[in-house]
Design an enzyme around this catalytic site. Structure first.
Site: not given
Ligand code: ADP
Ligand code: MG
Length: 400
Positions: A375, A352, A36, A198
Site C-alpha cells: 500500500g 508481501g 521483512r 485487499k
Molecule cells: P500483497 O500482499 O502483495 O499486497 P494482497 O495481500 O492484497 O497482496 O493479496 C494477496 C492475496 O490475494 C493472496 O493470498 C491471494 O490468494 C489472494 N487472491 C488473489 N486473487 C484472488 C481471487 N481471485 N480470489 C480470492 N483471493 C485471491
Molecule cells: Mg498480502
C-alpha cells in the site's frame, strides 16, 4: 526534500526507538517468510555498531487493539536473534515499567523488541498519550518501516512529537530513493498491474495512480468488484459490495484521463479453495460460473496482459493475479511475473504476497526494485505524501 537518515543521527550511547515492519506471515508459530526482518538488518546493525541501545517497535497482523497471543512477536524475536547473532529481549508489553526496565537492563549493544504495538488501541488511533508512552524509554527515533509509512499511527507519526531528534532508517531511505527517482519522470508507457485480495485498500489508491499511469491491468480478486458493477456473473467470487459504485467512478475517471483500464476476459473458476479442487476456464461473461468462484486469470487474459507488459517502460505491480498459494491457481500470477521479468522496463514489485509470488516464479533478480511496501509504495507512486515520511525531519544542509 530528502529526509535525514540514521547516518546523520548521533546514536552513540543513546537509546534509539526504531519503528520496523516485522509484519511477517506466520503459520502455526513458524515464520513463513522473513524478508521483512532481513530488510531491517542494515539499520539495526548500524545502530548497534555505533553504540546504541535499540528499542524495536512493530505491529503484526490485526489484533485490533486487544492483547491476543495469536499475534505475539515472540517468533520474530527468536528469528531476529538468530539473524543478528545476539540476544533479543521480548518485552511483555509495548509501553510501561516492564519496557523501561528491559531497556535499562539491555544497555549499549542490547536489543529490546516491544510486544505487538497493535495490542493497544492507541497505536492505530494515533493517541497522543500512547505516543508519549512509546517515546518514554528512548532518546531518539528512527523510522525504517516503509511498509507502514502510509498510516498515521502513534509509532509512525505521533511519537516524533516526543522524540524530535529523528531520522529515516536505511531501508526507508533506500525505498524513498528508488521510488522517488521513478516518480519524477517515469519512462512511458507506465503500466500498473493491480490484483490481490485487499480490495478496499487498493481501490482507494487507484484514483491516485490514474493520474500517473498510461495503462492499468486489473487481476486477482479485485477484478470481481469491477465485474459486479458491469453486471457480469461473479458467483461466489470475492466482491467488496460497498465498493461496487467506486469502481464505476474509477472506470469513468480512467476514461476521462485517457488511461487504458484492462480487466480479465477469461478466468479460472472452481467450487472450492482447495488443492485438488475441480476447475475450468471460462469467459468472464459465461453464466455457467453458477455459484463457483474465480481464482485466477485465464490464458487469453495472460496473453493480452503480457503484450502490454512487453511494451511497457515502467511497471509497478502489487497484488497476485489469483490464489497463487494453490498450484492449480498460480499460472496467471507466475506468467505475469515472468512477463514483468522479461520486459526491458524499470520494474517495481511491492506487497508481501506479490514479492512471494516473484520468488516463487524465480525471477527476483530480474526485477529493478522489490519494495517492502505494498500500500505504501502504491500511495507514494500515486503522488501522495506518506505521513510516516512527512513526520521525519528534512536533511540538514552540509551535514552528512
Ligand atoms: P500483497 O500482499 O502483495 O499486497 P494482497 O495481500 O492484497 O497482496 O493479496 C494477496 C492475496 O490475494 C493472496 O493470498 C491471494 O490468494 C489472494 N487472491 C488473489 N486473487 C484472488 C481471487 N481471485 N480470489 C480470492 N483471493 C485471491
Ligand atoms: Mg498480502
Amino acid at each position: 526534500m530528502p529526509k535525514k537518515t540514521i547516518h546523520q543521527l548521533d546514536v552513540d550511547g543513546r537509546r534509539v526507538f526504531i519503528r520496523v515492519d516485522f509484519n511477517v506471515p506466520i503459520r502455526d508459530g513458524i515464520i513463513a517468510d522473513d524478508t521483512r526482518i532481513r530488510a531491517a538488518l542494515p539499520t539495526l546493525t548500524y545502530a548497534l555498531e555505533h553504540g546504541a541501545t535499540v528499542v524495536l517497535g512493530s505491529h503484526l497482523g490485526r489484533p485490533k487493539g486487544t492483547v491476543n497471543q495469536a499475534f505475539t512477536l515472540r517468533p520474530v524475536a527468536t528469528r531476529l536473534a538468530e539473524l543478528l547473532g545476539r540476544g533479543v529481549v521480548l518485552a511483555t508489553d509495548a509501553v510501561g515499567d516492564a519496557v523501561a526496565a528491559a531497556v535499562s537492563a539491555a544497555g549499549p549493544g542490547g536489543v529490546v523488541l516491544l510486544e505487538n504495538l497493535r495490542f493497544h488501541p492507541g497505536e492505530e488511533a494515533n493517541d497522543p498519550a500512547f505516543a508519549e508512552a512509546l517515546a518514554a524509554p528512548a532518546d531518539c527515533y528512527v523510522n525504517d518501516a516503509f511498509g507502514s509509512a502510509h498510516r498515521a499511527h502513534a509509532s509512525t507519526t505521533g511519537i516524533v512529537h516526543h522524540l524530535p531528534d529523528a531520522a529515516a532508517g536505511l531501508l526507508m531511505a533506500a525505498e524513498l530513493r528508488h521510488l522517488g527517482a521513478l516518480l519524477e519522470s517515469p519512462p512511458r508507457p507506465f503500466v500498473a498491474i493491480l490484483g490481490g485480495a485487499k480490495v478496499s485498500g487498493k481501490l482507494e489508491v487507484i484514483d491516485n495512480l490514474l493520474g500517473q499511469v498510461d495503462t492499468l491491468l486489473v487481476g486477482g480478486a479485485m477484478a470481481y468488484t469491477f465485474f459486479k458493477a458491469r453486471g457480469l456473473p461473479v458467483g461466489r467470487s470475492l466482491v467488496e459490495a460497498a465498493l461496487v459504485d467506486a469502481t464505476r467512478t474509477i472506470e469513468r475517471d480512467a476514461g476521462g484521463r485517457g488511461v487504458r483500464l484492462e480487466l480479465p476476459s477469461d478466468h479460472v473458476v472452481t467450487d472450492r479453495l482447495e488443492v485438488g479442487a475441480a476447475h475450468e476456464t471460462l469467459a468472464v461473461e459465461d453464466p455457467s460460473i453458477g455459484d463457483r468462484l474465480g481464482v485466477d486469470i485465464g490464458p487469453a487474459t495472460i496473453a493480452r496482459y503480457a503484450a502490454v507488459i512487453a511494451d511497457a517502460r515502467t511497471i509497478v505491480w502489487n497484488g497476485p493475479m489469483g490464489v497463487f498459494e494453490i498450484d492449480a491457481f498460480a499460472p496467471g500470477t507466475v506468467a505475469i511475473a515472468k512477463a514483468v521479468a522479461a520486459s526491458a522496463a524499470i520494474s517495481i514489485v511491492g506487497g508481501g504476497d506479490s514479492v512471494a509470488a516473484i520468488g516463487r516464479a524465480g525471477v527476483g533478480d530480474r526485477i529493478t526494485h522489490i519494495s517492502t511496501g505494498g500500500g505504501a509504495s502504491l500511495e507514494f507512486l500515486g503522488g501522495r505524501r506518506l505521513p510516516g515520511v512527512e513526520a521525519l525531519p528534512d536533511v540538514v544542509e552540509g551535514r552528512c
